[in-house]
Design a protein around this motif. Structure first.
Motif, short mmCIF file in Angstrom:
data_model
loop_
_atom_site.label_atom_id
_atom_site.label_comp_id
_atom_site.label_asym_id
_atom_site.label_seq_id
_atom_site.Cartn_x
_atom_site.Cartn_y
_atom_site.Cartn_z
N MET A 95 0.83 -1.20 0.00
CA MET A 95 0.00 0.00 0.00
C MET A 95 0.87 1.25 0.00
SD MET A 95 -3.02 1.09 2.68
CE MET A 95 -3.87 2.67 2.54
N LYS A 96 0.48 2.20 -0.82
CA LYS A 96 1.19 3.48 -0.89
C LYS A 96 0.66 4.43 0.17
CE LYS A 96 1.23 7.59 -3.77
NZ LYS A 96 0.61 8.25 -4.92
N GLY A 97 1.59 5.07 0.91
CA GLY A 97 1.22 6.11 1.85
C GLY A 97 1.65 7.46 1.30
N MET A 98 2.36 8.23 2.13
CA MET A 98 2.82 9.57 1.72
C MET A 98 4.14 9.47 0.95
SD MET A 98 0.82 12.08 2.26
CE MET A 98 1.86 13.53 2.33
N VAL A 99 4.07 8.82 -0.18
CA VAL A 99 5.24 8.64 -1.03
C VAL A 99 4.77 8.80 -2.47
CG1 VAL A 99 4.88 6.13 -1.11
CG2 VAL A 99 7.14 7.06 -1.62
N SER A 100 5.63 9.32 -3.31
CA SER A 100 5.24 9.54 -4.71
C SER A 100 5.06 8.21 -5.43
CB SER A 100 6.29 10.37 -5.44
OG SER A 100 7.49 9.64 -5.60
N THR A 101 4.20 8.23 -6.43
CA THR A 101 3.95 7.02 -7.21
C THR A 101 5.24 6.54 -7.87
OG1 THR A 101 1.65 7.60 -7.62
CG2 THR A 101 2.66 6.07 -9.17
N SER A 102 6.05 7.46 -8.39
CA SER A 102 7.28 7.07 -9.06
C SER A 102 8.24 6.36 -8.11
CB SER A 102 7.96 8.30 -9.68
OG SER A 102 8.29 9.25 -8.68
N THR A 103 8.29 6.80 -6.86
CA THR A 103 9.19 6.18 -5.88
C THR A 103 8.76 4.76 -5.55
OG1 THR A 103 9.79 8.31 -4.89
CG2 THR A 103 10.12 6.36 -3.54
N ILE A 104 7.47 4.56 -5.33
CA ILE A 104 7.03 3.22 -4.96
C ILE A 104 7.09 2.27 -6.16
CG2 ILE A 104 4.52 3.50 -5.34
CD1 ILE A 104 4.21 1.96 -2.62
N LEU A 105 6.81 2.79 -7.36
CA LEU A 105 6.89 1.93 -8.55
C LEU A 105 8.33 1.55 -8.87
CD1 LEU A 105 4.19 3.39 -10.95
CD2 LEU A 105 4.09 1.31 -9.58
N LYS A 106 9.27 2.44 -8.57
CA LYS A 106 10.68 2.10 -8.75
C LYS A 106 11.04 0.90 -7.89
CE LYS A 106 15.37 4.03 -8.47
NZ LYS A 106 16.18 5.22 -8.11
N ALA A 107 10.53 0.87 -6.66
CA ALA A 107 10.77 -0.28 -5.79
C ALA A 107 10.05 -1.53 -6.29
CB ALA A 107 10.34 0.05 -4.36
N VAL A 108 8.81 -1.35 -6.74
CA VAL A 108 8.03 -2.48 -7.26
C VAL A 108 8.75 -3.14 -8.45
CG1 VAL A 108 5.91 -3.08 -8.50
CG2 VAL A 108 5.80 -1.66 -6.45
N LEU A 109 9.39 -2.32 -9.28
CA LEU A 109 10.04 -2.82 -10.50
C LEU A 109 11.51 -3.20 -10.29
CD1 LEU A 109 8.52 -0.26 -13.04
CD2 LEU A 109 7.77 -2.61 -12.59
N ASN A 110 12.00 -3.12 -9.05
CA ASN A 110 13.38 -3.48 -8.76
C ASN A 110 13.65 -4.94 -9.17
OD1 ASN A 110 15.52 -4.73 -6.79
ND2 ASN A 110 15.88 -2.53 -6.75
N LYS A 111 14.75 -5.17 -9.88
CA LYS A 111 15.03 -6.50 -10.42
C LYS A 111 15.38 -7.52 -9.33
CE LYS A 111 16.57 -4.93 -14.98
NZ LYS A 111 17.70 -4.88 -15.95
N GLU A 112 15.90 -7.05 -8.20
CA GLU A 112 16.34 -7.97 -7.15
C GLU A 112 15.20 -8.39 -6.22
OE1 GLU A 112 19.64 -6.41 -5.03
OE2 GLU A 112 20.84 -6.02 -6.83
N TYR A 113 14.40 -7.42 -5.77
CA TYR A 113 13.39 -7.74 -4.76
C TYR A 113 11.99 -7.27 -5.14
CZ TYR A 113 14.30 -2.84 -3.52
OH TYR A 113 14.46 -1.48 -3.57
N GLY A 114 11.82 -6.79 -6.35
CA GLY A 114 10.54 -6.21 -6.75
C GLY A 114 9.44 -7.23 -6.98
N LEU A 115 8.33 -6.75 -7.50
CA LEU A 115 7.13 -7.58 -7.63
C LEU A 115 6.72 -7.78 -9.09
CD1 LEU A 115 5.05 -5.86 -4.79
CD2 LEU A 115 6.49 -7.91 -4.62
#
Length: 297
Positions: A95-115
């Motif tokens: 779930m996204k809180g007070m963080v930008s969409t681009s920041t959370i999607l960068k983590a989601v798309l991370n090749k090592e631990y993303g989703l």
């Protein structure tokens, strides 16, 4: 089916855990409180611990088995740790809180631990609109700017997956255009016709796709009859596939601000459902989105 029913059904499932990135937000914590009060889920809250604890105290919430706070020094760290919690199986929903969409999607798309799964990520919104006896799903109003034909097929499949998990049997999908006939000068009508054919040939599964359809004859039997538009979807659409993000965004906000519709939304296509509500969304909308995500796991 109404959103309250989705909440009730979600509370009957085995407990799920939601990882919240940058949870230091009043509306987010209010939604967390409502969800815990309803027995909807447990939460891992990532962010500035002192700020989160202050907000929890205001809501008469304390750390417990249902609620754990993990301190992070930045929004990017909170996004990364929340995604890692889901990736590792410690949590079931992001779930996204007070963080930008681009920041959370960068983590989601991370090749090592993303989703990432290799599928298109798309936004699926479920609207409860006065006068309708069913939820109306709108996709994609927030992720894909100008999807091509293949992406539209994936976006439909993502929405069908969500609707099916919510109990909609063989959802009816209307690719929306300005008119209900194929016009070579209007790309949305060409894509709609192609998507209908792809569905009939089994390339898009678990639903009925028919289009192009204008919005009125997609959701109104009276309008469809008046215009002589027939078919299995006309006037009965469950899922509205919009041609681009501008159309989707305008339709989404029109339903909320003009029609006073209630909404819950998730990002589908990742390894787990993602609650990616706007920072301006109400705690009620966030609660509906949490319930939608829990039911979509």
């Amino acid at each position: 089916m109404q959103l309250e029913q989705i909440i009730q059904e979600a509370t009957q499932l085995p407990n799920k855990t939601v990882a919240v990135a940058a949870a230091e937000d009043h509306e987010v914590i209010h939604a967390v409180k409502m969800a815990i009060d309803k027995g909807l889920a447990s939460f891992l809250l990532f962010g500035e611990k002192d700020k989160i604890q202050t907000l929890l105290h205001e809501q008469n919430l304390d750390s417990s088995e249902q609620l754990k706070v993990v301190h992070c020094n930045s929004s990017s760290e909170s996004a990364a740790k929340a995604v890692q919690a889901v990736s590792s199986g410690e949590a079931d929903v992001l779930m996204k809180g007070m963080v930008s969409t681009s920041t959370i999607l960068k983590a989601v798309l991370n090749k090592e631990y993303g989703l990432r799964t290799g599928k298109v990520l798309s936004h699926v919104a479920a609207f409860e609109v006065s006068g309708f006896d069913r939820l109306i799903f709108v996709t994609d109003a927030a992720m894909n700017i100008a999807p091509d034909l293949k992406q539209k097929a994936d976006i439909i499949q993502n929405a069908v997956d969500v609707a099916t998990k919510l109990g909609v049997n063989l959802p009816k999908v209307a690719p929306i255009a300005a008119v209900e006939v194929v016009n070579p000068a209007m790309e949305a009508t060409l894509d709609a016709a192609a998507l209908s054919q792809m569905n009939s040939r089994g390339q898009i599964k678990g639903c009925v796709v028919d289009g192009p359809l204008a919005l009125d004859n997609a959701v109104s039997m009276e309008a469809a009859s008046h215009k002589g538009v027939s078919g299995d979807v006309a006037g009965q659409a469950d899922i509205l596939l919009v041609p681009n993000i501008e159309t989707g965004n305008a339709l989404y906000k029109s339903l909320i601000y003009f029609a006073k519709a209630k909404v819950g939304a998730v990002i589908s296509g990742a390894k787990a459902p993602i609650v990616l509500t706007s920072r301006a969304d109400t705690s009620e909308s966030k609660l509906h989105s949490i319930a939608l995500a829990v039911r979509s796991v």
